[in-house]
Design an enzyme around this catalytic site. Structure first.
Site, short mmCIF file in Angstrom:
data_model
loop_
_atom_site.label_atom_id
_atom_site.label_comp_id
_atom_site.label_asym_id
_atom_site.label_seq_id
_atom_site.Cartn_x
_atom_site.Cartn_y
_atom_site.Cartn_z
N ASP A 14 0.81 -1.22 0.00
CA ASP A 14 0.00 0.00 0.00
C ASP A 14 0.84 1.27 0.00
O ASP A 14 0.56 2.20 -0.76
CB ASP A 14 -0.95 0.01 1.20
CG ASP A 14 -2.10 -0.97 1.00
OD1 ASP A 14 -2.52 -1.14 -0.17
OD2 ASP A 14 -2.55 -1.57 1.98
N ARG A 95 2.46 4.96 17.00
CA ARG A 95 1.99 6.03 16.10
C ARG A 95 2.48 7.42 16.49
O ARG A 95 2.94 8.17 15.63
CB ARG A 95 0.46 6.01 15.98
CG ARG A 95 -0.12 4.70 15.42
CD ARG A 95 0.67 4.13 14.28
NE ARG A 95 0.06 2.92 13.74
CZ ARG A 95 0.74 1.89 13.26
NH1 ARG A 95 2.05 1.91 13.26
NH2 ARG A 95 0.12 0.85 12.77
N ASP A 124 -5.68 3.68 13.66
CA ASP A 124 -4.38 4.30 13.39
C ASP A 124 -4.48 5.60 12.60
O ASP A 124 -3.68 6.51 12.81
CB ASP A 124 -3.46 3.28 12.69
CG ASP A 124 -2.99 2.22 13.68
OD1 ASP A 124 -2.81 2.56 14.87
OD2 ASP A 124 -2.84 1.05 13.28
N SER A 175 -3.51 -8.77 7.95
CA SER A 175 -2.96 -7.43 8.15
C SER A 175 -2.17 -7.50 9.45
O SER A 175 -2.71 -7.87 10.48
CB SER A 175 -4.09 -6.41 8.25
OG SER A 175 -3.58 -5.23 8.84
N1 ARG Z 1 -6.20 -3.11 16.96
C1 ARG Z 1 -4.91 -2.59 17.27
C2 ARG Z 1 -4.99 -1.14 17.60
O1 ARG Z 1 -5.92 -0.48 17.23
C3 ARG Z 1 -3.91 -2.86 16.19
C4 ARG Z 1 -4.15 -2.15 14.87
C5 ARG Z 1 -3.27 -2.61 13.74
N2 ARG Z 1 -3.48 -4.03 13.51
C6 ARG Z 1 -3.13 -4.71 12.41
N3 ARG Z 1 -3.27 -6.01 12.46
N4 ARG Z 1 -2.69 -4.13 11.34
O2 ARG Z 1 -4.13 -0.60 18.25
#
Ligand code: ARG
Length: 402
Positions: A14, A95, A124, A175
């Site tokens: 991506d 982040r 995110d 993911s």
């Molecule tokens: N659910 C988690 C959060 O909001 C992880 C998000 C990213 N997860 C992922 N498998 N790409 O902090």
């Protein structure tokens, strides 16, 4: 002047596709920034070269591992941060640090736009953009995956049409987001929440039933910061790295949960966070020994709020800062050692010692040497129960009259 875009680059499909796409959309130049938060996947120089091959004007790699450990993971441990009592905030912690470096890169390169690869369904995007709004409100944001509604197939077709040097044959159905504090896996067959996770999806942990001998570890804390393992002084990054491998080998820190996202969706995620789960358990136990009762009780609600704020993308918020002042003060005496056994998927505390201990053997013992004056207890209990006693008597008295 040419427009410049700073892109948070992971090296994946991506964000690779985003490079020519952003250049096309803005007519500008794209600067790819990859941040090392201990994700330990592909070599970052390979990732950097891929960004350039996809058409980035410049590509930078930032080694933020020590900073991530000391200033993001350890504060989370000090807050015993477990969202919904379980998830140690793995992605939520990285982040704000990534945002910080995007803002620095934007200033350095005179960029006016920042871009990330998040979709519109997750947490995110919120964490990136609320962080950017706090640190650099003048920057515009483009999130191609969300703002132009990309699907995986569209991204692959675009990559092929541009002849981008990315391997699309690697069709992981998941993911994944990972860093020093843990790993998160979602999508694919896991979206049916009745489906059990399979062994294949794990990378930071071995099967807890692997039959390995138990591993005993002693963790030393100073004022709420882990400073040594088995008596050997180490940095936070070294401690977390070593615990990830030792606790990970014993299957510690696997979680399978349905969680409440900020955007209102309930989603299913599998986590592995061996060091995080072991360190939080050890830290919590040392607090039990060294933090005064009422302070400890109050801190639990502060801890929970801290975790929710960070989950909800409010790392750079006044409330979080204020809660941290409280937490810092509460950590003053959290000094000492905790011994744990790592085995069978669990990190179990088996011993604790501290010069700042509030545990008083003379008061606690049921054997000879008891210094607790039990005769005081009778009066204490009487007065402690007085308000309830009065209220019950009142209820009895006016029963039927109202
Ligand atoms: N659910 C988690 C959060 O909001 C992880 C998000 C990213 N997860 C992922 N498998 N790409 O902090």
């Amino acid at each position: 002047m040419t427009e410049r875009v700073v892109l948070a680059y992971s090296g994946g499909l991506d964000t690779s596709v985003a490079i020519p796409y952003l250049a096309e959309q803005t007519g500008g130049e794209v600067i790819a920034v990859a941040i090392d938060v201990g994700q330990d996947g592909e070599d970052l120089d390979v990732i950097k070269q891929r960004a350039l091959d996809c058409g980035a004007t410049a590509a930078e790699v930032v080694d933020a591992r020590d900073e991530f450990a000391a200033e993001y993971c350890i504060p989370a441990m000090r807050a015993n941060a477990l969202y919904m009592d379980r998830y140690p905030l793995v992605s939520a912690l990285s982040r704000p640090l990534i945002v910080k470096y995007l803002v620095q890169a934007a200033a350095k390169h005179g960029a006016t736009i920042v871009s990330h690869g998040c979709t519109g369904k997750g947490n995110d995007q919120v964490r990136f953009e609320v962080g950017l709004a706090a640190l650099a409100p003048h920057l515009k944001v483009i999130a191609p995956a969300r703002d132009f509604a990309w699907t995986r197939d569209k991204a692959i077709a675009y990559a092929e049409s541009k002849g981008l040097p990315i391997d699309v044959s690697n069709k992981s159905p998941y993911s994944i987001d990972q860093n020093l504090w843990g790993r998160a896996v979602e999508t694919g067959f896991l979206e049916d929440i009745w489906n059990a996770p399979i062994e294949d999806i794990y990378a930071y942990t071995q099967n807890p039933d692997s039959g390995l001998d138990p591993d005993e570890v002693t963790i030393t804390f100073e004022a709420g910061v882990p400073v040594a393992l088995d008596g050997e002084t180490k940095t936070p990054f070294e401690i977390i790295t070593e615990l990830n491998s030792r606790a990970g080998a014993q299957g510690v820190g696997r979680l399978d949960m349905v969680e409440d996202r900020l955007v209102g969706i309930k989603s299913r995620e599998i986590y592995e966070a061996p060091a995080a789960i072991a360190l939080i358990a050890a830290h919590q136990e040392l607090e039990n020994v060294t933090v005064e009762r009422d302070l400890a009780r109050f801190k639990r609600s502060i801890d929970q709020r801290w975790g929710e704020l960070v989950y909800d993308g409010l790392w750079f918020s006044p409330l979080k800062n204020a809660l941290e002042s409280f937490i810092d003060d509460a950590q003053r005496h959290v000094t000492g050692e905790v011994r744990m056994v790592l085995h069978g998927g669990r990190a179990t505390v088996t011993g604790r010692r501290s010069e700042a201990s509030l545990y008083d053997f003379g008061l606690a013992t049921y054997d000879e040497g008891d210094q607790f004056d039990q005769s005081l207890a009778r009066g204490f209990v009487e007065l402690w129960g007085l308000p309830s006693k009065l209220a019950s008597a009142r209820d009895e008295r006016i029963k039927g009259t109202s």
